[in-house]
Design an enzyme around this catalytic site. Sequence first.
Site, PDB file in Angstrom:
ATOM      1  N   LEU A   1       0.604  -1.239   0.034  1.00 37.49           N
ATOM      2  CA  LEU A   1       0.082   0.039   0.045  1.00 37.49           C
ATOM      3  C   LEU A   1       0.807   1.242   0.195  1.00 37.49           C
ATOM      4  O   LEU A   1       1.868   1.374   0.621  1.00 37.49           O
ATOM      5  CB  LEU A   1      -0.915  -0.177   1.262  1.00 37.49           C
ATOM      6  CG  LEU A   1      -1.956  -1.140   1.064  1.00 37.49           C
ATOM      7  CD1 LEU A   1      -2.417  -1.605   2.691  1.00 37.49           C
ATOM      8  CD2 LEU A   1      -3.027  -0.869   0.106  1.00 37.49           C
TER       9      LEU A   1
ATOM     10  N   ASN B   1      -2.584  -5.815  10.237  1.00 37.13           N
ATOM     11  CA  ASN B   1      -2.117  -6.714   9.518  1.00 37.13           C
ATOM     12  C   ASN B   1      -1.879  -8.045  10.181  1.00 37.13           C
ATOM     13  O   ASN B   1      -1.447  -7.769  11.328  1.00 37.13           O
ATOM     14  CB  ASN B   1      -0.904  -6.051   8.588  1.00 37.13           C
ATOM     15  CG  ASN B   1      -0.709  -7.308   7.588  1.00 37.13           C
ATOM     16  OD1 ASN B   1      -1.377  -7.982   6.976  1.00 37.13           O
ATOM     17  ND2 ASN B   1       0.647  -7.498   7.381  1.00 37.13           N
TER      18      ASN B   1
ATOM     19  N   HIS C   1       0.617 -11.328   9.851  1.00 34.54           N
ATOM     20  CA  HIS C   1       1.762 -11.706   9.062  1.00 34.54           C
ATOM     21  C   HIS C   1       2.130 -13.269   9.518  1.00 34.54           C
ATOM     22  O   HIS C   1       2.337 -13.344  10.715  1.00 34.54           O
ATOM     23  CB  HIS C   1       2.885 -10.761   9.121  1.00 34.54           C
ATOM     24  CG  HIS C   1       4.129 -10.946   8.181  1.00 34.54           C
ATOM     25  ND1 HIS C   1       3.961 -10.931   6.814  1.00 34.54           N
ATOM     26  CD2 HIS C   1       5.299 -11.652   8.508  1.00 34.54           C
ATOM     27  CE1 HIS C   1       5.195 -11.145   6.536  1.00 34.54           C
ATOM     28  NE2 HIS C   1       6.079 -11.923   7.464  1.00 34.54           N
TER      29      HIS C   1
ATOM     30  N   LEU D   1       7.099  -1.881   5.397  1.00 31.78           N
ATOM     31  CA  LEU D   1       6.540  -3.237   5.298  1.00 31.78           C
ATOM     32  C   LEU D   1       6.634  -4.198   6.444  1.00 31.78           C
ATOM     33  O   LEU D   1       7.915  -4.498   6.645  1.00 31.78           O
ATOM     34  CB  LEU D   1       6.895  -3.962   3.932  1.00 31.78           C
ATOM     35  CG  LEU D   1       6.260  -5.023   3.557  1.00 31.78           C
ATOM     36  CD1 LEU D   1       4.912  -5.018   2.923  1.00 31.78           C
ATOM     37  CD2 LEU D   1       7.048  -5.824   2.518  1.00 31.78           C
TER      38      LEU D   1
HETATM   39  C1  GAR Z   1      -2.484 -15.552   5.961  1.00 28.82           C
HETATM   40  O1  GAR Z   1      -1.688 -16.647   6.387  1.00 28.82           O
HETATM   41  C2  GAR Z   1      -1.837 -14.396   6.201  1.00 28.82           C
HETATM   42  O2  GAR Z   1      -0.911 -14.281   7.314  1.00 28.82           O
HETATM   43  C3  GAR Z   1      -0.803 -14.128   4.759  1.00 28.82           C
HETATM   44  O3  GAR Z   1      -1.732 -14.546   3.836  1.00 28.82           O
HETATM   45  C4  GAR Z   1      -2.718 -15.493   4.312  1.00 28.82           C
HETATM   46  C5  GAR Z   1      -3.983 -15.441   3.881  1.00 28.82           C
HETATM   47  O4  GAR Z   1      -4.963 -16.440   4.340  1.00 28.82           O
HETATM   48  N1  GAR Z   1      -0.494 -12.862   4.598  1.00 28.82           N
HETATM   49  C6  GAR Z   1       0.922 -12.393   4.211  1.00 28.82           C
HETATM   50  O5  GAR Z   1       1.696 -13.142   3.878  1.00 28.82           O
HETATM   51  C7  GAR Z   1       0.984 -11.056   4.140  1.00 28.82           C
HETATM   52  N2  GAR Z   1       2.155 -10.583   4.005  1.00 28.82           N
HETATM   53  P1  GAR Z   1      -6.597 -16.062   4.021  1.00 28.82           P
HETATM   54  O6  GAR Z   1      -6.943 -15.378   3.011  1.00 28.82           O
HETATM   55  O7  GAR Z   1      -6.989 -17.370   4.323  1.00 28.82           O
HETATM   56  O8  GAR Z   1      -6.809 -15.306   5.387  1.00 28.82           O
END
Ligand code: GAR
Length: 217
Positions: free
Chosen positions: A97, A111, A113, A148
């Site tokens: 973003l 967020n 992560h 980030l």
């Molecule tokens: C989650 O595990 C989250 O931690 C990750 O994407 C997945 C989304 O799963 N986020 C990142 O990697 C952000 N950098 P979901 O769509 O089933 O909630």
Amino acid sequence: MTVAPLGLVVLISGRGSNMVALARAGLSGRIPARVTAVISDRANAEGLDRARELGIPATVVPPASHRGRAAYGEALAAAVDAAAPGLVALAGFMRILDGGFVRRYEGRMFNVHPSLLPAYPGLHTHRRVLEAGDAVHGCTVHFVTEELDAGPGVIQARVPVLPGDTEESLSARVQRWEHSIYPEAVGWFAEGRLRWQHGAAWLDGQRLQQPVQRGEA
Ligand code: GAR
């Protein structure tokens, strides 16, 4: 006096399992928050249908129609503001973003992560943990800042890395905890226990020196 639940806008790019966990925590009354809108940058995100099944309006703001990150941020902000949220939750939103967007929601954007930040910001965290031979992995909920994956941590959960783990098995173990700690953090915020002040996270009047710890490792 009954206080209105906190309105939550959730931004997704994929499956939306964290969005569902947040929505269910609100609908069941476990936390005083309601997901009032779901927005995706991808028209084929599975989570869009899952939101609609739960009766939550779900829309797409596709990046292709906007030139550059700042223009996309403005379009996204317009869609978010239309729902007038008290909190914005990034939940697998796989797009960086722009600064204008992040500043607009300063102190009211989280967020989740998939790592024990500050370890492993960025992508492919499960693969990198396996390659490094780490014994412990996990996930973190943090306030979003312009750098980030570097905003103040609120809560994190630790899980063991087990012999024979693959990216899939490790990711599933981490996600089970995401579905627990994300609603917990949003609940604190909705109850007014968690807030942002001078660039730091404060819980129950105390500045968090490190995220609250949960997990099984
Ligand atoms: C989650 O595990 C989250 O931690 C990750 O994407 C997945 C989304 O799963 N986020 C990142 O990697 C952000 N950098 P979901 O769509 O089933 O909630």
